[in-house]
Design a protein around this motif. Sequence first.
Motif, short mmCIF file in Angstrom:
data_model
loop_
_atom_site.label_atom_id
_atom_site.label_comp_id
_atom_site.label_asym_id
_atom_site.label_seq_id
_atom_site.Cartn_x
_atom_site.Cartn_y
_atom_site.Cartn_z
N TYR A 79 -19.52 87.98 -16.82
CA TYR A 79 -19.07 89.31 -16.44
C TYR A 79 -20.24 90.27 -16.43
CZ TYR A 79 -16.68 93.78 -16.36
OH TYR A 79 -16.27 95.05 -16.02
N ARG A 80 -20.37 91.00 -15.31
CA ARG A 80 -21.45 91.97 -15.17
C ARG A 80 -20.83 93.33 -14.85
NH1 ARG A 80 -25.23 90.00 -10.85
NH2 ARG A 80 -23.98 91.24 -9.42
N PRO A 81 -20.86 94.27 -15.81
CA PRO A 81 -20.26 95.59 -15.56
C PRO A 81 -20.99 96.36 -14.48
CG PRO A 81 -21.46 95.59 -17.63
CD PRO A 81 -21.47 94.18 -17.15
N GLU A 82 -20.25 97.27 -13.87
CA GLU A 82 -20.81 98.10 -12.81
C GLU A 82 -22.01 98.88 -13.32
OE1 GLU A 82 -18.46 101.46 -10.87
OE2 GLU A 82 -17.94 99.73 -9.63
N ASP A 83 -21.86 99.48 -14.50
CA ASP A 83 -22.98 100.13 -15.18
C ASP A 83 -22.58 100.30 -16.65
OD1 ASP A 83 -21.59 102.76 -15.56
OD2 ASP A 83 -21.78 102.86 -13.38
N ALA A 84 -23.53 100.73 -17.46
CA ALA A 84 -23.30 100.82 -18.90
C ALA A 84 -22.18 101.77 -19.25
CB ALA A 84 -24.60 101.23 -19.60
N ASP A 85 -21.97 102.78 -18.44
CA ASP A 85 -20.93 103.76 -18.72
C ASP A 85 -19.60 103.40 -18.09
OD1 ASP A 85 -22.79 105.36 -20.10
OD2 ASP A 85 -23.47 106.26 -18.22
N PHE A 116 -17.92 100.10 -18.20
CA PHE A 116 -17.84 98.70 -18.61
C PHE A 116 -16.59 98.02 -18.09
CE2 PHE A 116 -17.12 95.16 -21.51
CZ PHE A 116 -18.39 94.62 -21.63
N THR A 117 -15.52 98.76 -17.86
CA THR A 117 -14.25 98.14 -17.46
C THR A 117 -14.22 97.70 -16.01
OG1 THR A 117 -13.31 100.31 -16.92
CG2 THR A 117 -12.96 99.48 -19.16
N ARG A 118 -15.20 98.06 -15.23
CA ARG A 118 -15.23 97.68 -13.81
C ARG A 118 -16.54 96.97 -13.51
NH1 ARG A 118 -11.96 99.39 -9.95
NH2 ARG A 118 -11.17 101.01 -11.35
N GLY A 119 -16.43 95.83 -12.82
CA GLY A 119 -17.65 95.09 -12.51
C GLY A 119 -17.34 93.87 -11.66
N VAL A 120 -18.09 92.78 -11.90
CA VAL A 120 -17.89 91.54 -11.15
C VAL A 120 -18.01 90.35 -12.11
CG1 VAL A 120 -18.73 92.42 -8.94
CG2 VAL A 120 -20.36 91.40 -10.55
N LEU A 121 -17.29 89.28 -11.76
CA LEU A 121 -17.49 87.98 -12.40
C LEU A 121 -18.37 87.16 -11.46
CD1 LEU A 121 -14.08 86.74 -13.89
CD2 LEU A 121 -16.11 87.52 -15.10
N VAL A 122 -19.46 86.63 -12.00
CA VAL A 122 -20.38 85.83 -11.21
C VAL A 122 -20.23 84.37 -11.63
CG1 VAL A 122 -22.76 85.50 -10.48
CG2 VAL A 122 -21.98 87.78 -11.17
N ASP A 123 -19.81 83.50 -10.68
CA ASP A 123 -19.58 82.10 -11.03
C ASP A 123 -20.86 81.29 -10.94
OD1 ASP A 123 -20.00 81.50 -8.35
OD2 ASP A 123 -17.90 81.10 -7.89
N ALA A 124 -20.76 79.99 -11.17
CA ALA A 124 -21.95 79.12 -11.22
C ALA A 124 -22.67 79.05 -9.89
CB ALA A 124 -21.55 77.72 -11.68
N GLU A 125 -21.94 79.30 -8.79
CA GLU A 125 -22.57 79.27 -7.46
C GLU A 125 -23.12 80.63 -7.04
OE1 GLU A 125 -19.43 77.68 -7.96
OE2 GLU A 125 -20.71 75.93 -8.30
N GLY A 126 -23.00 81.62 -7.91
CA GLY A 126 -23.50 82.95 -7.58
C GLY A 126 -22.49 83.81 -6.85
N GLN A 127 -21.27 83.31 -6.65
CA GLN A 127 -20.21 84.08 -6.00
C GLN A 127 -19.78 85.23 -6.90
OE1 GLN A 127 -18.08 83.21 -2.86
NE2 GLN A 127 -17.93 85.40 -3.24
#
Length: 209
Positions: free
Chosen positions: A25-31, A33-44
Amino acid sequence: MRDHPIPPVTEPLQYRAIGVVRGTYRPEDADQFTRGVLVDAEGQELEAVVLGRMLTLMRRHLAMDAPHLWVVYPRCRDAGHLHLQITGIWEPSTLQPGASDDALPEGDNYFSIRGELIYTRPETGDLVVKVRQKPRADGSRPLPFKLQLKGEIPLDQLRHFVSLDVRRQGQELHVESHELIAPMPTRGGKGRGGARKGGGRSSRPQARA
């Protein structure tokens, strides 16, 4: 702790849409945290939001730079674009002392979808399932949502309640197997299979997460 992140079905006509996705899980930004992306093993990258009850666990107990097996609710806002709501994590080795096996028999990227089949086009492999959600604590009822899936289900199963085993492939959810549960009741109390005889009571669909 349960021995599986997806609870067993308790009602024949129980709606649900839940699955597991492994990623970092990579948050959109430090402020934010609840919104972002999940990056899978293929980089999706999969658009994701974190539901409130997960925040403390993620910040205090998890290595956020490492992949985890997340329990998620899927949504499809646009065709070919998957949105995930992170509601839990399946990692007994971290959260349950003495446990060591984090693998699931269904494997990663498995989803259980149960709802009303409202669209199917077998020649293109497109289908849509409508899922109803259980009432909120205040008694209000959230609007049902629709999931766009890939798979081949015959036209004669339209307007039936179906149970689907689904696998995520990139930004799409592909049906691996399906079970026809029952015709959906129509206004006037008749199902597509005809009127009930003998005045028997029908099973009412039960909304779940």
